[in-house]
Design a protein around this motif. Structure first.
Motif, PDB file in Angstrom:
ATOM      1  N   PHE A  52      34.702   8.549  17.963  1.00  0.00           N
ATOM      2  CA  PHE A  52      34.434   9.275  16.714  1.00  0.00           C
ATOM      3  C   PHE A  52      33.494  10.450  16.965  1.00  0.00           C
ATOM      4  O   PHE A  52      33.718  11.558  16.466  1.00  0.00           O
ATOM      5  N   ALA A  53      32.455  10.232  17.739  1.00  0.00           N
ATOM      6  CA  ALA A  53      31.493  11.292  18.050  1.00  0.00           C
ATOM      7  C   ALA A  53      32.183  12.440  18.773  1.00  0.00           C
ATOM      8  O   ALA A  53      31.938  13.626  18.487  1.00  0.00           O
ATOM      9  N   GLY A  54      33.057  12.110  19.709  1.00  0.00           N
ATOM     10  CA  GLY A  54      33.776  13.146  20.440  1.00  0.00           C
ATOM     11  C   GLY A  54      34.702  13.947  19.549  1.00  0.00           C
ATOM     12  O   GLY A  54      34.829  15.169  19.701  1.00  0.00           O
ATOM     13  N   SER A  55      35.357  13.283  18.583  1.00  0.00           N
ATOM     14  CA  SER A  55      36.288  13.988  17.703  1.00  0.00           C
ATOM     15  C   SER A  55      35.574  14.986  16.811  1.00  0.00           C
ATOM     16  O   SER A  55      36.075  16.088  16.569  1.00  0.00           O
ATOM     17  N   ILE A  56      34.404  14.638  16.311  1.00  0.00           N
ATOM     18  CA  ILE A  56      33.634  15.557  15.475  1.00  0.00           C
ATOM     19  C   ILE A  56      33.196  16.773  16.299  1.00  0.00           C
ATOM     20  O   ILE A  56      33.245  17.918  15.843  1.00  0.00           O
ATOM     21  N   GLY A  57      32.778  16.518  17.534  1.00  0.00           N
ATOM     22  CA  GLY A  57      32.425  17.626  18.419  1.00  0.00           C
ATOM     23  C   GLY A  57      33.611  18.524  18.714  1.00  0.00           C
ATOM     24  O   GLY A  57      33.463  19.746  18.838  1.00  0.00           O
ATOM     25  N   GLY A  58      34.810  17.944  18.798  1.00  0.00           N
ATOM     26  CA  GLY A  58      36.013  18.723  19.075  1.00  0.00           C
ATOM     27  C   GLY A  58      36.351  19.697  17.968  1.00  0.00           C
ATOM     28  O   GLY A  58      36.800  20.825  18.233  1.00  0.00           O
ATOM     29  N   VAL A  59      36.166  19.290  16.718  1.00  0.00           N
ATOM     30  CA  VAL A  59      36.417  20.191  15.586  1.00  0.00           C
ATOM     31  C   VAL A  59      35.495  21.400  15.656  1.00  0.00           C
ATOM     32  O   VAL A  59      35.920  22.549  15.470  1.00  0.00           O
ATOM     33  N   THR A  69      45.539  25.469  14.412  1.00  0.00           N
ATOM     34  CA  THR A  69      45.840  24.142  13.856  1.00  0.00           C
ATOM     35  C   THR A  69      46.173  23.132  14.946  1.00  0.00           C
ATOM     36  O   THR A  69      45.552  22.059  15.011  1.00  0.00           O
ATOM     37  N   PRO A  70      47.145  23.439  15.837  1.00  0.00           N
ATOM     38  CA  PRO A  70      47.399  22.469  16.912  1.00  0.00           C
ATOM     39  C   PRO A  70      46.224  22.344  17.872  1.00  0.00           C
ATOM     40  O   PRO A  70      45.980  21.278  18.432  1.00  0.00           O
ATOM     41  N   PHE A  71      45.468  23.446  18.058  1.00  0.00           N
ATOM     42  CA  PHE A  71      44.331  23.406  18.973  1.00  0.00           C
ATOM     43  C   PHE A  71      43.232  22.492  18.433  1.00  0.00           C
ATOM     44  O   PHE A  71      42.688  21.656  19.159  1.00  0.00           O
ATOM     45  N   ALA A  72      42.902  22.637  17.132  1.00  0.00           N
ATOM     46  CA  ALA A  72      41.864  21.809  16.527  1.00  0.00           C
ATOM     47  C   ALA A  72      42.293  20.340  16.481  1.00  0.00           C
ATOM     48  O   ALA A  72      41.503  19.437  16.796  1.00  0.00           O
ATOM     49  N   THR A  73      43.550  20.106  16.094  1.00  0.00           N
ATOM     50  CA  THR A  73      44.060  18.731  16.060  1.00  0.00           C
ATOM     51  C   THR A  73      44.054  18.131  17.458  1.00  0.00           C
ATOM     52  O   THR A  73      43.665  16.980  17.665  1.00  0.00           O
TER      53      THR A  73
END
Length: 315
Positions: A22-29, A77-81
C-alpha cells in the motif's frame, strides 16, 4: 523508537507485505504525476533513429511546440496505473521474498537481500510492467494530439488493438529485456537503499527509527542511480521491441538478442544507452518521491508494532 530498543542490523521489519504494498502504491501515484514528461522524452529519444531531437531540452521543446504541452503527459493514465500496481507488487513481493530468505534468526544477508530484490523485479516485470509499458510506449510514440489521426485512441483502445492485431503475445513484447532490466534494477535498489540508510542515518530495518522525508528522499535518490546505468541496453532493447508493430514485411527485430546485436551494429555502441540521461533525471527523483512517501507509512506502522510488542511484554 521505544526507549531501550536497540537497532538490530540483521533484524526484520515488523510491517506486513500488505502495508508495504500500500505504501509503495501511494508513492507511485505521486511519482507518476510529477515525472511523466521525462518518461515521454526518454521514450521519444530512444525511438529517434533519424536524429530529430538534439537532447532532452530540445526534445521537450519540440514536443511542446509541435503537439502542445499536454503531449508531455501522453500515456499518463496507463503510466500512473502501472506505477501504482507496480510499486504495490514490488514492495509487497520483496517483503515476502525477504521473509522467505531469512535465516533461522531472522537475519538477511546482503546477497539474499539482492536475490529478493531480483525476484521482486521479475515478478513485477511479468505481471504488471510489460503489458502496461507496451500500451504506454505505443501511445507515447504517436505524433500529434488529434485522436482522429492517431492509430491508438487511448489506453483501452490501444490494448484492444494490440490484442486483435498481434495476439496475446503482443502485450508481452519485450518481456525478456524487461525481466532482466527490472530484476537487475530492484536487486540494486533494495540493496543500495538498505545500506544507504544504515551508512547515512544509522537506520536499520525493523528498528522503529522514523526517517524524515528529506532523509528518505536522499537515500532513495542515491540508491536509484546504479540501476539505470547497469540496465541501459536492456531498456533500449525493450523499448524498440515494444514499439515495433507487425507489418507485411515482418518486424525489424526478431527478438531480444537480435536487438542487442543490430542496434550497436547499425547505430554504434552508444545507442545502447540512448535515453540514459532522462532515465537518470526521472528514476532517481522518482525513487526519492516514492521512498519519501512509503517510508513515512511503513515507519508509522513499524513504530506502532514495536510499541504494541513492548506493551505486551511489559504486561
Amino acid at each position: 523508537m521505544p526507549e531501550g530498543k536497540k537497532a538490530d542490523p540483521g533484524g526484520h521489519s515488523h510491517v506486513s507485505p500488505v502495508v508495504k504494498g500500500f505504501a509503495g502504491s501511494i508513492g507511485g501515484v505521486a511519482e507518476a504525476c510529477c515525472l511523466q514528461p521525462m518518461d515521454v522524452i526518454k521514450t521519444r529519444l530512444q525511438l529517434d533513429k533519424a536524429g530529430k531531437y538534439h537532447g532532452i531540452v530540445h526534445c521537450g521543446r519540440t514536443i511542446a511546440s509541435e503537439e502542445g504541452v499536454k503531449a508531455l503527459w501522453k500515456g499518463l493514465t496507463p503510466f500512473a496505473t502501472h506505477l501504482t500496481l507496480k510499486y504495490a507488487l514490488r514492495m509487497g513481493s520483496n517483503s515476502i521474498y525477504s521473509g522467505a530468505l531469512r535465516d533461522s534468526e531472522g537475519k538477511l544477508t546482503d546477497g539474499r537481500r539482492m536475490l529478493a530484490g531480483f525476484m521482486a523485479g521479475i515478478t513485477e516485470a511479468l505481471i504488471i510492467v510489460t503489458p502496461f509499458e507496451v500500451v504506454k510506449i505505443r501511445l507515447q510514440q504517436q505524433r500529434g494530439l488529434s485522436k482522429e489521426g492517431l492509430k491508438y485512441k487511448g489506453p483501452i483502445h490501444c490494448a484492444a488493438t494490440v490484442l486483435r492485431e498481434e495476439g496475446l503475445r503482443g502485450m508481452w513484447s519485450g518481456a525478456t529485456p524487461t525481466i532482466l532490466r527490472n530484476g537487475t534494477n530492484q536487486m540494486c535498489l533494495f540493496w543500495a537503499k538498505n545500506n544507504t540508510d544504515k551508512f547515512l542515518w544509522d537506520k536499520h530495518e525493523g528498528d522503529g527509527k522514523m526517517l524524515t522525508p528529506g532523509q528518505s528522499m536522499t537515500s532513495g535518490f542515491l540508491a536509484a542511480l546504479l540501476g539505470p546505468i547497469a540496465t541501459g541496453p536492456f531498456d533500449v532493447a525493450k523499448t524498440r521491441l515494444m514499439a515495433q508493430t507487425k507489418t507485411s514485411g515482418g518486424v525489424r527485430y526478431t527478438g531480444f538478442f537480435d536487438a542487442l546485436r543490430r542496434i550497436p551494429a547499425e547505430e554504434g555502441v552508444r545507442a545502447m544507452w540512448k535515453g540514459l540521461l532522462p532515465r537518470l533525471l526521472r528514476i532517481p527523483p522518482g525513487q526519492a518521491i516514492v521512498w519519501a512517501v512509503s517510508d513515512q507509512i511503513t515507519g508509522y506502522f513499524e513504530q506502532q508494532a514495536l510499541l504494541k510488542a513492548s506493551g505486551g511484554l511489559a504486561a
